[in-house]
Write a protein that holds these residues in place. Structure first.
Motif, PDB file in Angstrom:
ATOM      1  N   LYS A  24       0.846  -1.199   0.000  1.00  0.00           N
ATOM      2  CA  LYS A  24       0.000   0.000   0.000  1.00  0.00           C
ATOM      3  C   LYS A  24       0.887   1.256   0.000  1.00  0.00           C
ATOM      4  CE  LYS A  24      -3.384  -0.079   3.002  1.00  0.00           C
ATOM      5  NZ  LYS A  24      -4.045   0.120   4.302  1.00  0.00           N
ATOM      6  N   SER A  28      -0.329   3.133  -3.493  1.00  0.00           N
ATOM      7  CA  SER A  28      -1.665   2.939  -2.897  1.00  0.00           C
ATOM      8  C   SER A  28      -2.771   2.765  -3.936  1.00  0.00           C
ATOM      9  CB  SER A  28      -2.011   4.079  -1.933  1.00  0.00           C
ATOM     10  OG  SER A  28      -2.010   5.306  -2.623  1.00  0.00           O
ATOM     11  N   TYR A  32      -5.069  -0.707  -4.096  1.00  0.00           N
ATOM     12  CA  TYR A  32      -6.529  -0.851  -3.930  1.00  0.00           C
ATOM     13  C   TYR A  32      -7.185  -1.496  -5.137  1.00  0.00           C
ATOM     14  CZ  TYR A  32      -6.257   1.709   0.441  1.00  0.00           C
ATOM     15  OH  TYR A  32      -5.958   2.073   1.731  1.00  0.00           O
TER      16      TYR A  32
END
Length: 195
Positions: A24, A28, A32
């Motif tokens: 992450k 990031s 996701y």
């Protein structure tokens, strides 16, 4: 008295698992997107219907494949600097710092990837046995070198690393079923010792 200390990393020396945290931190947005795509595989994994190593490799590869060693290393160092204080168990840190190193060898033995655990091992002056990342021309291929360093593989890697050296006492620290073989192999096992 010659001692060998073996420490699992995630959950044993840290408060949380570092794989998701590092990925992450690395990217990031990509994290996701890929996390959502991998939800079906994560569900199969929870139901013991998927191979953990394959799911892990697929998820890590979806974020890091094609990235340069220099960038991955730089991010790993930044990750260490940012999270070291928050994720490392204080009592584990104190314990390691107080080990008399004259007759002792210490290893972190982790299923996590060598790339992001390495700065922690270096800071603690501990040798590292971890799942190894494969690079070709300094670019991450998305593959591991050898097996995921978990379960029986942990013991295999330790035996290779100490190459027949004799120890009066082998002490292992772990916190999950992935450490079971290592804990059983040691003379003394400590489960959730720093919790």
């Amino acid at each position: 008295m010659k001692k060998l200390y073996l420490f699992d990393f995630d959950g044993t020396l840290t408060y949380k698992d570092t794989m998701f945290l590092y990925l992450k931190f690395y990217n990031s947005t990509k994290f996701y997107v890929q996390f959502v795509k991998h939800i079906p595989l994560f569900i199969l994994l929870k139901l013991n219907l998927a191979d953990a190593e394959k799911v892990k490799k697929s998820f890590i590869s979806s974020i890091l494949k094609g990235e340069s060693l220099a960038k991955i290393d730089k991010k790993a160092q930044s990750f260490f600097e940012k999270f070291e204080r928050d994720i490392f168990r204080k009592n584990a840190l104190e314990f390691i710092q107080n080990i008399d190193r004259t007759q002792t060898e210490c290893y972190i033995v982790s299923a996590s990837l060598d790339i992001w655990v390495k700065p922690f091992a270096e800071k603690l002056n501990i040798k590292l046995l971890a799942t190894q990342t494969e690079f070709a021309d300094d670019i991450f291929t998305g593959n591991f070198i050898g097996k995921n360093c978990n379960g029986p593989e942990k013991v295999k890697r330790i035996i290779e690393a100490v190459k027949g050296r004799k120890f009066d006492k082998i002490i292992a620290f772990g916190d999950t079923s992935g450490d079971r073989e290592m804990l059983a192999w040691a003379d003394e096992s400590q489960f959730e010792f720093f919790h």
